[in-house]
Design a protein around this motif. Structure first.
Motif, PDB file in Angstrom:
ATOM      1  N   SER A  66       0.864  -1.156  -0.007  1.00  0.00           N
ATOM      2  CA  SER A  66       0.078  -0.002   0.076  1.00  0.00           C
ATOM      3  C   SER A  66       0.954   1.336  -0.145  1.00  0.00           C
ATOM      4  O   SER A  66       2.040   1.082   0.129  1.00  0.00           O
ATOM      5  N   TRP A  67       0.272   2.502   0.067  1.00  0.00           N
ATOM      6  CA  TRP A  67       1.063   3.630  -0.226  1.00  0.00           C
ATOM      7  C   TRP A  67       0.090   4.854   0.268  1.00  0.00           C
ATOM      8  O   TRP A  67      -1.117   4.959   0.101  1.00  0.00           O
ATOM      9  N   THR A  68       0.573   5.943   0.783  1.00  0.00           N
ATOM     10  CA  THR A  68       0.158   7.004   0.956  1.00  0.00           C
ATOM     11  C   THR A  68       0.952   8.224   1.010  1.00  0.00           C
ATOM     12  O   THR A  68       2.190   7.978   0.570  1.00  0.00           O
ATOM     13  N   ASP A  69       0.555   9.302   1.441  1.00  0.00           N
ATOM     14  CA  ASP A  69       1.561  10.581   1.337  1.00  0.00           C
ATOM     15  C   ASP A  69       1.159  11.424   2.465  1.00  0.00           C
ATOM     16  O   ASP A  69       0.155  11.243   3.357  1.00  0.00           O
ATOM     17  N   ASN A  70       2.175  12.421   2.496  1.00  0.00           N
ATOM     18  CA  ASN A  70       2.022  13.446   3.618  1.00  0.00           C
ATOM     19  C   ASN A  70       1.961  14.786   2.925  1.00  0.00           C
ATOM     20  O   ASN A  70       2.875  15.143   2.252  1.00  0.00           O
ATOM     21  N   ARG A  71       0.733  15.542   3.326  1.00  0.00           N
ATOM     22  CA  ARG A  71       0.837  16.781   2.612  1.00  0.00           C
ATOM     23  C   ARG A  71       0.860  17.953   3.547  1.00  0.00           C
ATOM     24  O   ARG A  71       1.237  19.168   3.157  1.00  0.00           O
ATOM     25  N   TYR A  72       1.301  17.695   4.806  1.00  0.00           N
ATOM     26  CA  TYR A  72       1.510  18.662   5.719  1.00  0.00           C
ATOM     27  C   TYR A  72       2.945  18.036   6.533  1.00  0.00           C
ATOM     28  O   TYR A  72       3.028  17.079   6.894  1.00  0.00           O
TER      29      TYR A  72
ATOM     30  N   PRO B 143      -1.558   9.649  10.590  1.00  0.00           N
ATOM     31  CA  PRO B 143      -2.350   9.498   9.649  1.00  0.00           C
ATOM     32  C   PRO B 143      -1.947   8.798   8.431  1.00  0.00           C
ATOM     33  O   PRO B 143      -2.370   8.286   7.404  1.00  0.00           O
ATOM     34  N   ILE B 144      -0.441   8.649   8.394  1.00  0.00           N
ATOM     35  CA  ILE B 144       0.191   7.882   7.387  1.00  0.00           C
ATOM     36  C   ILE B 144      -0.312   6.357   7.442  1.00  0.00           C
ATOM     37  O   ILE B 144      -0.412   5.853   6.354  1.00  0.00           O
ATOM     38  N   GLY B 147      -3.537   6.092   6.295  1.00  0.00           N
ATOM     39  CA  GLY B 147      -3.634   6.199   4.841  1.00  0.00           C
ATOM     40  C   GLY B 147      -3.256   5.053   4.244  1.00  0.00           C
ATOM     41  O   GLY B 147      -4.023   4.575   3.056  1.00  0.00           O
ATOM     42  N   LEU B 148      -2.165   4.224   4.578  1.00  0.00           N
ATOM     43  CA  LEU B 148      -2.020   3.109   4.002  1.00  0.00           C
ATOM     44  C   LEU B 148      -3.208   1.949   4.223  1.00  0.00           C
ATOM     45  O   LEU B 148      -3.344   1.078   3.119  1.00  0.00           O
ATOM     46  N   TYR B 149      -3.827   1.839   5.396  1.00  0.00           N
ATOM     47  CA  TYR B 149      -4.938   0.960   5.496  1.00  0.00           C
ATOM     48  C   TYR B 149      -6.031   1.445   4.435  1.00  0.00           C
ATOM     49  O   TYR B 149      -6.718   0.386   3.854  1.00  0.00           O
ATOM     50  N   ARG B 151      -5.918   3.195   1.624  1.00  0.00           N
ATOM     51  CA  ARG B 151      -5.330   2.892   0.113  1.00  0.00           C
ATOM     52  C   ARG B 151      -5.717   1.304  -0.127  1.00  0.00           C
ATOM     53  O   ARG B 151      -6.123   0.736  -1.197  1.00  0.00           O
ATOM     54  N   PRO B 196      -9.311  19.514   2.569  1.00  0.00           N
ATOM     55  CA  PRO B 196      -8.040  19.102   2.041  1.00  0.00           C
ATOM     56  C   PRO B 196      -7.612  17.882   2.285  1.00  0.00           C
ATOM     57  O   PRO B 196      -7.774  17.037   3.323  1.00  0.00           O
ATOM     58  N   VAL B 197      -6.793  17.180   1.337  1.00  0.00           N
ATOM     59  CA  VAL B 197      -6.286  15.762   1.581  1.00  0.00           C
ATOM     60  C   VAL B 197      -5.012  15.975   2.619  1.00  0.00           C
ATOM     61  O   VAL B 197      -4.186  16.971   2.408  1.00  0.00           O
ATOM     62  N   VAL B 198      -4.923  15.045   3.572  1.00  0.00           N
ATOM     63  CA  VAL B 198      -3.966  14.931   4.324  1.00  0.00           C
ATOM     64  C   VAL B 198      -2.852  13.914   4.282  1.00  0.00           C
ATOM     65  O   VAL B 198      -1.707  14.020   4.029  1.00  0.00           O
ATOM     66  N   SER B 199      -3.579  12.670   4.014  1.00  0.00           N
ATOM     67  CA  SER B 199      -2.571  11.352   3.665  1.00  0.00           C
ATOM     68  C   SER B 199      -3.316  10.690   2.724  1.00  0.00           C
ATOM     69  O   SER B 199      -4.206  10.061   3.123  1.00  0.00           O
ATOM     70  N   ASP B 200      -3.232  10.844   1.446  1.00  0.00           N
ATOM     71  CA  ASP B 200      -3.937  10.303   0.189  1.00  0.00           C
ATOM     72  C   ASP B 200      -4.567   9.231   0.424  1.00  0.00           C
ATOM     73  O   ASP B 200      -3.523   8.381   0.787  1.00  0.00           O
TER      74      ASP B 200
END
Lengths: 145, 395
Positions: A66-72, B143-144, B147-149, B151, B196-200
């Protein structure tokens, strides 16, 4: 100037500083074969528990879990660039080790086409820098098709 | 099957960002719970306190801190910490004392004062602490992991960002009439999708806030309770389980999962084992539940919980949500209180507040959010570093 800065690991002993084939350094239990990253000082398998641990190099490639990102910008102790640049984090499943390892995705990689299961490989990339050093860390990036 | 203990009284200090000492919230909640139980502070024989790690030494010795604030009586105390599962541990220690016959009346209190923004690790340089290192080396905020869970759910089960947003819409409506909720405003699908997106793929309104708040319960032996209440709510079972090796799902604050190279992953994954423990202890099944309070740190995590607690099959959570089954009036309302979506997280108080909600629901006192005829309720959560938490309440 960035060119004159020394490249040093952001943490000692967690990965091999090898420009062409970097890899994570973990330990393996000589008795049961379980692999640990980061290193452990004892085997945590409750059915073993006695094994001596030896250093082992983890697979350099795995599949995206899986993956995600950090916008802040995260709080310290993270050292955030000014201005803050968002980054992606990937969870990658290593086949031989049967474990998932987190890492940032190498800077400049576009995650919009990522798919679970795609092949990823480990690289070294800058985490942050100060006046004298560039501190590097392991990161994941897609294996070029 | 363990004997039940009674939940004789419950009380909360409203959640918010009040900026006062956590002790004030804890004392207010404790006094409310004592009043609700119809007993005096001097009747309490044991205090279990849920620790807070962001408020200095008094937070590490929470039970004594609350006992001192309420006025020293020589009462026995124990303070516990299990991250988000702290409250369940405090509840379980009090319950065990009562079931062991060591006391009849126990007070359980948890309260927190939280900083603004992301939860950061406790202060100081600690390069051997994985909670410090995950911020330093990865920039992996809470939140990272959420976000992984999220996605993963989209990729494996076809969940959509709208599904996640629907959880927030539901919970925001549930919490409208809850006097202890911090956010009492109906949120629309469009509002979630525009945040706003924090952790897509998670947006600001998908992720729970951090809050100040306090919660307390008075637990007693059944014999003591019968002298004070005709038909008290009881705790049928508590779960404080940890994972079985190897734990193959990535969890806060870890860099990696355990390796399953030498030992196969357990048949029941950790998060599934949390509620299963209370079902087995009490001899009930997920179908028997009338309501559930689950730990919606993110909207997507609420969907994971549907499957973890057995009210949906893997991949079935989105349909359960879309069909309205987990909305008030549905077959199994989830987070009738409004959940973390309406409260935000006040770590050591949260699991105790879940039991407060179950108690109000089972008594028929949850005005504006009542699950009609509720008799059996589950509260479940999970704390980082491998803490499972579940409480099964019955009437």
């Amino acid at each position: 100037m960035a060119e004159s800065k020394a490249r040093v690991p952001a943490i000692e002993g967690w990965f091999r500083m090898d420009g062409s084939a970097p890899c994570l350094l973990g330990v393996r239990c000589r008795a049961c074969g379980t692999v640990y990253f980061p290193r452990e000082s004892f085997c945590r398998n409750p059915g073993c528990g006695h094994g001596e641990l030896e250093e082992t190099q983890l697979s350099r490639r795995g599949r995206l879990w899986s993956w995600t990102d950090n916008r802040y910008a995260p709080p310290p102790p993270f050292v955030a660039k000014q201005p803050f640049e968002p980054y992606t984090i990937a969870a990658v499943e290593l086949g031989a080790e049967k474990m998932v390892v987190l890492g940032q995705v190498a800077s400049g990689v576009d995650a919009s086409a990522f798919r679970v299961g795609q092949e990823m490989e480990l690289v070294l990339d800058a985490l942050f820098e100060d006046d004298t050093n560039e501190y590097v860390i392991w990161k994941w990036r897609p294996v070029a098709a | 099957m363990a004997d039940p203990v009674a939940v004789l009284g419950v009380g909360m200090h409203p959640w918010g960002k009040w900026g006062r000492s956590f002790v004030e919230y804890g004392v207010a909640a404790a006094r409310a719970a004592l009043a609700d139980a119809g007993i005096e502070w001097k009747d309490v024989q044991f205090v279990a306190g849920g620790d807070t790690i962001r408020n200095g030494y008094p937070g590490y010795v929470a039970a004594a801190t609350f006992a001192q604030a309420l006025g020293w009586t020589g009462v026995d105390v124990t303070s516990t910490y299990g991250a988000c599962a702290t409250g369940a541990q405090a509840i379980d220690v009090a319950r065990a004392r009562i079931l062991a016959g060591l006391c009849d009346v126990a007070l359980v209190v948890g309260a927190d004062t939280t900083p603004k923004g992301f939860f950061a690790p406790a202060g100081g340089d600690r390069p051997s602490d994985p909670d410090w290192l995950r911020f330093r080396l990865l920039g992996a905020t809470n939140p990272i992991y959420f976000g992984l869970y999220a996605r993963r759910r989209m990729e494996v089960f076809g969940a959509t960002a709208e599904d996640f947003a629907r959880v927030k819409v539901k919970n925001s409506r549930h919490g409208l009439a809850n006097p202890n909720a911090r956010y009492r405003k109906a949120v629309s699908l469009d509002e979630v999708m525009a945040s706003p997106v924090v952790s897509d793929p998670l947006r600001l309104l998908d992720i729970c806030a951090t809050s100040d708040g306090g919660a307390a319960v008075v637990l007693t032996s059944m014999e003591f309770a019968r002298r004070h209440a005709a038909n008290p709510v009881t705790i049928a079972a508590v779960s404080t389980v940890t994972p079985c090796f190897p734990n193959t799902i990535i969890e806060m604050p870890n860099f990696s999962t355990d390796s399953a190279a030498a030992v196969a992953a357990p048949e029941v994954p950790f998060k599934d084992s949390i509620a299963r423990r209370v079902y087995e202890s009490a001899g009930v099944a997920p179908e028997d539940l009338d309501l559930a309070e689950v730990y919606d740190l993110s909207t997507a995590l609420e969907l994971d919980w549907y499957e973890n607690i057995g009210i949906a099959k893997p991949g079935g959570a989105e349909k359960l949500l879309r069909d309205g089954e987990t909305t008030l009036g549905g077959r199994i309302p989830v987070n009738a209180s409004g959940g973390l979506a309406c409260f935000g997280e006040a770590i050591p108080a949260q699991a105790i507040s879940q039991l407060c909600e179950l108690t109000w629901q089972l008594r028929g006192q949850a005005a504006g959010r009542q699950v009609e005829g509720a008799r059996l309720g589950l509260a479940v959560n999970q704390g980082l570093f491998g803490h499972g938490s579940a409480v099964l309440a019955k009437r």
